[in-house]
Design a protein around this motif. Structure first.
Motif, PDB file in Angstrom:
ATOM      1  N   UNK A   1       0.855  -1.187   0.000  1.00  0.00           N
ATOM      2  CA  UNK A   1       0.000   0.000   0.000  1.00  0.00           C
ATOM      3  C   UNK A   1       0.893   1.239   0.000  1.00  0.00           C
ATOM      4  N   UNK A   2       0.814   2.040  -1.053  1.00  0.00           N
ATOM      5  CA  UNK A   2       1.596   3.274  -1.143  1.00  0.00           C
ATOM      6  C   UNK A   2       0.637   4.449  -1.193  1.00  0.00           C
ATOM      7  N   UNK A   3       0.728   5.310  -0.190  1.00  0.00           N
ATOM      8  CA  UNK A   3      -0.204   6.436  -0.049  1.00  0.00           C
ATOM      9  C   UNK A   3       0.516   7.758  -0.267  1.00  0.00           C
ATOM     10  N   UNK A   4      -0.160   8.644  -0.998  1.00  0.00           N
ATOM     11  CA  UNK A   4       0.340   9.981  -1.294  1.00  0.00           C
ATOM     12  C   UNK A   4      -0.785  10.979  -1.082  1.00  0.00           C
ATOM     13  N   UNK A   5      -0.438  12.228  -0.760  1.00  0.00           N
ATOM     14  CA  UNK A   5      -1.394  13.317  -0.645  1.00  0.00           C
ATOM     15  C   UNK A   5      -0.936  14.471  -1.521  1.00  0.00           C
ATOM     16  N   UNK A   6      -1.869  15.080  -2.228  1.00  0.00           N
ATOM     17  CA  UNK A   6      -1.616  16.335  -2.928  1.00  0.00           C
ATOM     18  C   UNK A   6      -2.106  17.431  -1.999  1.00  0.00           C
TER      19      UNK A   6
END
Length: 150
Positions: A120-125
């Motif tokens: 699981x790879x999570x990113x936020x803009x």
């Protein structure tokens, strides 16, 4: 080594690689150990931009172009894949909004697999940057910050 022997050697190597690839493909559906090695990775980037702003994202790998997507306020964009047998999977993205743009590796096996975000790879803009999270220890912990380029 004669040319004929060299050609047979190359042919034998190619055949071995094809047999190995076929065995790995079949093992994915039947062998839990191999399935863990070649497990599916989920990548997700959420829109946390201010004032209801949208962002546009376009992600690619060496083999796949995932197209251009506009992500609304509070929404997210994600995709899934299996790491290739050689362990060289790389997905990169261009992201833009009214406050800037960035290009970055959203998933890189050498950086991420078993180190930051195995499955699981999570990113936020966010308003100031695109932020990536690792899931080591008490994760998620922000560990990659890519400021917007104006």
């Amino acid at each position: 080594m004669s040319l004929v022997n060299r050609n047979y050697f190359v042919l034998a190597i190619v055949l071995c690689l094809l047999v190995l690839q076929e065995a790995m493909t079949k093992a994915i559906s039947t062998d839990d150990t191999t399935e863990a090695i070649l497990s599916e990775v989920n990548v997700d980037i959420a829109n946390k931009l201010p004032n209801g702003a949208t962002f546009t994202i376009h992600c690619k790998s060496g083999n796949d172009d995932l197209g251009t997507h506009v992500i609304g306020a509070g929404k997210s964009y994600g995709f899934s894949f299996k790491i290739n047998v050689t362990g060289s999977t790389l997905f990169f993205c261009g992201v833009s909004w009214q406050g800037g743009q960035v290009e970055f590796d959203i998933y890189n096996t050498s950086r991420d697999d078993g180190k930051r975000c195995s499955d699981e790879c999570k990113w936020l803009a966010k308003e100031d940057a695109v932020v990536g999270f690792n899931f080591i220890g008490t994760g998620p912990n922000p560990d990659i910050v890519i400021p917007w380029q104006k």
